[in-house]
Design a protein around this motif. Structure first.
Motif, PDB file in Angstrom:
ATOM      1  N   GLU A 153       0.830  -1.216   0.000  1.00 33.47           N
ATOM      2  CA  GLU A 153       0.000   0.000   0.000  1.00 33.47           C
ATOM      3  C   GLU A 153       0.862   1.262   0.000  1.00 33.47           C
ATOM      4  N   ALA A 154       1.971   1.221   0.733  1.00 30.33           N
ATOM      5  CA  ALA A 154       2.830   2.398   0.839  1.00 30.33           C
ATOM      6  C   ALA A 154       3.470   2.760  -0.487  1.00 30.33           C
ATOM      7  N   MET A 155       3.556   1.805  -1.397  1.00 30.78           N
ATOM      8  CA  MET A 155       4.224   2.048  -2.672  1.00 30.78           C
ATOM      9  C   MET A 155       3.227   2.302  -3.804  1.00 30.78           C
ATOM     10  N   ALA A 156       1.958   2.110  -3.552  1.00 25.22           N
ATOM     11  CA  ALA A 156       0.951   2.222  -4.608  1.00 25.22           C
ATOM     12  C   ALA A 156       0.190   3.536  -4.488  1.00 25.22           C
ATOM     13  N   PRO A 157       0.415   4.492  -5.385  1.00 26.41           N
ATOM     14  CA  PRO A 157      -0.378   5.727  -5.358  1.00 26.41           C
ATOM     15  C   PRO A 157      -1.863   5.416  -5.467  1.00 26.41           C
ATOM     16  N   LEU A 158      -2.675   6.232  -4.846  1.00 23.62           N
ATOM     17  CA  LEU A 158      -4.108   6.003  -4.830  1.00 23.62           C
ATOM     18  C   LEU A 158      -4.727   6.276  -6.200  1.00 23.62           C
ATOM     19  N   PRO A 159      -5.841   5.593  -6.519  1.00 19.97           N
ATOM     20  CA  PRO A 159      -6.557   5.919  -7.756  1.00 19.97           C
ATOM     21  C   PRO A 159      -6.883   7.408  -7.806  1.00 19.97           C
TER      22      PRO A 159
END
Length: 223
Positions: A153-159
């Motif tokens: 989650e920390a590496m995945a930018p939000l939609p």
């Protein structure tokens, strides 16, 4: 000139040998050496295509529903009954412009080795993937899975705050992601670092896929 060329060739060969040796040694040194599988835990999988590795997780569990972060609506085929999500990280140019390894140019490899490249997340959706020599299951605890989720989650930018790129097929997609890809921080090192952050046993330095997969036993029927 010939002597200079010979010295350059010798130096390059020595550098390659040193890199391979360091990778072999580094991948054999365990992180989280005391880790053990949890028979009643959550099953994830480690996937390889022989060059690149990915972490495969259930799409929905009581601990995490990945669908809001990696929605099937981003796929060309959104309506299949997907059950699992494979996440990996790699170099932008390689991911987007080399649909097969035969398309990978020596100049791209040299550029990555010399100056690195931008990172990119790859998200692939699967329907009931079966364990195999290239897709090896690991049973991890709920606490380990929670840490794995947190790391990804920390590496995945939000939609809405990221750029999306078409995948290789109709069931996968790429997203812009932070971090810098280098010869020392490869796609397979990302896999190992993510597993290690969750408390799962893996190698210290794993630039190649074999260094990751060696820590995941093959399914019994594949041995």
């Amino acid at each position: 000139m010939k002597r200079i060329a010979d010295r350059l060739a010798f130096g390059l060969a020595a550098l390659v040998i040193a890199f391979l040796l360091a990778a072999w040694i580094g991948s054999a040194i365990p992180r989280n050496a005391g880790w053990h599988p949890h028979p009643q835990g959550i099953e994830i999988m480690l996937e390889t295509n022989g060059v690149h590795t990915a972490i495969v997780m259930p799409l929905v569990t009581p601990q995490k529903d990945w669908r809001p972060l990696f929605p099937a609506t981003d796929l060309a085929a959104p309506d299949r009954p997907y059950t699992h999500l494979a996440i990996s990280w790699g170099e932008r140019e390689v991911f987007l412009n080399t649909p097969t390894w035969a398309d990978l140019s020596p100049l791209t490899v040299l550029r990555i080795l010399a100056v690195g490249g931008d990172g990119l997340l790859h998200a692939a959706h699967y329907v009931r993937p079966a364990p195999s020599a290239d897709l090896r299951p690991l049973r991890i605890s709920e606490a380990e899975y929670a840490r794995l989720v947190q790391r990804i989650e920390a590496m995945a930018p939000l939609p809405g705050k990221r750029q999306r790129h078409p995948g290789y097929g109709d069931h996968d997609v790429f997203y812009d992601a932070p971090s810098r890809y280098t010869a020392l921080n490869t796609c397979n090192q990302w896999t190992s670092d993510t597993l290690a952050a969750a408390g799962i046993r893996t190698g210290w330095w794993t630039p190649f896929s074999g260094g990751v997969m060696k820590w995941a036993p093959q399914p019994a029927q594949e041995r």
